[in-house]
Design a protein around this motif. Structure first.
Motif, PDB file in Angstrom:
ATOM      1  N   VAL A 255       8.917  11.519  -3.664  1.00 49.97           N
ATOM      2  CA  VAL A 255       7.574  11.793  -3.157  1.00 49.97           C
ATOM      3  C   VAL A 255       7.038  10.523  -2.496  1.00 49.97           C
ATOM      4  CG1 VAL A 255       5.249  12.575  -3.760  1.00 49.97           C
ATOM      5  CG2 VAL A 255       7.224  13.419  -5.070  1.00 49.97           C
ATOM      6  N   GLU A 256       6.837  10.581  -1.177  1.00 52.39           N
ATOM      7  CA  GLU A 256       6.346   9.433  -0.409  1.00 52.39           C
ATOM      8  C   GLU A 256       4.831   9.335  -0.563  1.00 52.39           C
ATOM      9  OE1 GLU A 256       8.088   8.824   3.541  1.00 52.39           O
ATOM     10  OE2 GLU A 256       9.361  10.574   3.120  1.00 52.39           O
ATOM     11  N   CYS A 257       4.360   8.151  -0.980  1.00 52.33           N
ATOM     12  CA  CYS A 257       2.953   7.977  -1.340  1.00 52.33           C
ATOM     13  C   CYS A 257       2.321   6.783  -0.634  1.00 52.33           C
ATOM     14  CB  CYS A 257       2.829   7.758  -2.848  1.00 52.33           C
ATOM     15  SG  CYS A 257       3.550   9.084  -3.844  1.00 52.33           S
TER      16      CYS A 257
ATOM     17  N   ASN B 200      10.676   8.981   5.369  1.00 48.77           N
ATOM     18  CA  ASN B 200      10.223   9.560   6.628  1.00 48.77           C
ATOM     19  C   ASN B 200       8.915   8.955   7.123  1.00 48.77           C
ATOM     20  OD1 ASN B 200      12.227  11.785   7.120  1.00 48.77           O
ATOM     21  ND2 ASN B 200      11.584  12.261   5.049  1.00 48.77           N
ATOM     22  N   PHE B 201       8.037   8.508   6.188  1.00 46.44           N
ATOM     23  CA  PHE B 201       6.715   8.040   6.561  1.00 46.44           C
ATOM     24  C   PHE B 201       6.388   6.627   6.100  1.00 46.44           C
ATOM     25  CE2 PHE B 201       6.582  12.667   6.025  1.00 46.44           C
ATOM     26  CZ  PHE B 201       6.195  13.046   7.305  1.00 46.44           C
ATOM     27  N   LEU B 202       7.286   6.006   5.344  1.00 45.85           N
ATOM     28  CA  LEU B 202       7.030   4.698   4.755  1.00 45.85           C
ATOM     29  C   LEU B 202       8.132   3.706   5.091  1.00 45.85           C
ATOM     30  CD1 LEU B 202       6.187   5.916   1.119  1.00 45.85           C
ATOM     31  CD2 LEU B 202       4.563   5.525   2.972  1.00 45.85           C
TER      32      LEU B 202
ATOM     33  N   LEU C 292       2.414  11.825   1.353  1.00 51.67           N
ATOM     34  CA  LEU C 292       2.725  11.973   2.781  1.00 51.67           C
ATOM     35  C   LEU C 292       3.924  12.888   3.023  1.00 51.67           C
ATOM     36  CD1 LEU C 292       2.275   8.291   4.029  1.00 51.67           C
ATOM     37  CD2 LEU C 292       0.564  10.104   3.814  1.00 51.67           C
ATOM     38  N   GLY C 293       4.812  12.978   2.056  1.00 52.07           N
ATOM     39  CA  GLY C 293       5.995  13.809   2.216  1.00 52.07           C
ATOM     40  C   GLY C 293       6.729  13.975   0.904  1.00 52.07           C
ATOM     41  N   ILE C 294       7.371  15.122   0.750  1.00 51.32           N
ATOM     42  CA  ILE C 294       8.193  15.406  -0.428  1.00 51.32           C
ATOM     43  C   ILE C 294       9.603  15.688   0.074  1.00 51.32           C
ATOM     44  CG2 ILE C 294       8.573  16.963  -2.378  1.00 51.32           C
ATOM     45  CD1 ILE C 294       5.507  17.469  -2.312  1.00 51.32           C
TER      46      ILE C 294
ATOM     47  N   GLY D  93       0.797  -1.225   0.000  1.00 55.07           N
ATOM     48  CA  GLY D  93       0.000   0.000   0.000  1.00 55.07           C
ATOM     49  C   GLY D  93       0.824   1.268   0.000  1.00 55.07           C
ATOM     50  N   GLU D  94       2.060   1.174  -0.487  1.00 56.89           N
ATOM     51  CA  GLU D  94       2.908   2.363  -0.504  1.00 56.89           C
ATOM     52  C   GLU D  94       3.948   2.286  -1.610  1.00 56.89           C
ATOM     53  OE1 GLU D  94       4.376   2.105   3.580  1.00 56.89           O
ATOM     54  OE2 GLU D  94       6.273   1.343   2.805  1.00 56.89           O
ATOM     55  N   PHE D  95       4.457   3.460  -1.981  1.00 59.93           N
ATOM     56  CA  PHE D  95       5.523   3.562  -2.975  1.00 59.93           C
ATOM     57  C   PHE D  95       6.111   4.961  -2.904  1.00 59.93           C
ATOM     58  CE2 PHE D  95       1.516   4.589  -5.094  1.00 59.93           C
ATOM     59  CZ  PHE D  95       1.799   5.786  -5.745  1.00 59.93           C
ATOM     60  N   VAL D  96       7.270   5.129  -3.539  1.00 59.35           N
ATOM     61  CA  VAL D  96       7.904   6.445  -3.620  1.00 59.35           C
ATOM     62  C   VAL D  96       8.114   6.770  -5.091  1.00 59.35           C
ATOM     63  CG1 VAL D  96       9.932   7.854  -3.064  1.00 59.35           C
ATOM     64  CG2 VAL D  96       9.085   6.182  -1.400  1.00 59.35           C
TER      65      VAL D  96
END
Length: 188
Positions: free
Chosen positions: A118-120, A104-106, A139-141, A64-67
């Protein structure tokens, strides 16, 4: 002017050529994606579209996540290579000598050499046809400090970003105007 009519297809060029990292710090992969973009400002949402048969598809679906890692001229070879090689049989970070950088968030790593990561977090998956669209919350850049100007703004002209168009990679760079320049009042 005269235009030639072509059959319907994908021809909104140029488009970003990005490397999308997925997985975790121990077992990760990189997929090159050109079907990507911004969906909404508030809340900040982006998308990537991937064929379900691609190796990264299930990794992203399960985690459920990617950058999204923007690419530049220096990363052009790695960008292309990561798009034609499968992560099923090769460690793309290792082969391309790319640095896994902690997000930072993943759990998913960023690519250290990317000018912007870009944290997604996946919010929705839309089955569209040949590709499924992963709609994600930003979630963060993370921007490399060497591309930040003296005013604290990101200076895109410094990073030699690349785009993809009709089978080729192209360097971007020259600024030709800024938002609103066409209606700016001239000083008397």
């Amino acid at each position: 002017m005269s235009k030639t009519l072509w059959k319907p297809g994908t021809f909104e060029y140029p488009i970003p050529a990005v490397m999308v990292s997925c997985g975790d710090m121990e077992k990760s992969n990189i997929i090159t994606v050109a079907w990507t973009g911004i969906i909404c400002t508030n809340p900040a949402k982006v998308y990537i579209s991937i064929r379900p048969e691609r190796y990264s598809y299930n990794i992203i679906k399960e985690t459920g996540e990617f950058v999204i890692n923007l690419t530049n001229k220096e990363l052009a070879f790695a960008t292309d290579w990561c798009g034609v090689k499968s992560g099923r049989s090769v460690d793309k970070f290792k082969e391309m000598k790319l640095t896994k950088e902690k997000s930072n968030f993943l759990e998913c790593p960023m690519i250290g050499e990317s000018p912007v990561s870009v944290e997604c977090k996946v919010a929705e998956i839309k089955k569209i046809g040949s590709h499924h669209m992963f709609i994600a919350d930003v979630l963060g850049i993370n921007a490399d400090e060497k591309y930040i100007d003296e005013n604290g703004a990101f200076d895109i002209s410094k990073c030699n970003l690349i785009a993809y168009a009709n089978g080729g990679y192209y360097s971007l760079g020259e600024k030709i105007g800024k938002f609103g320049f066409s209606v700016k009042k001239k000083k008397k």
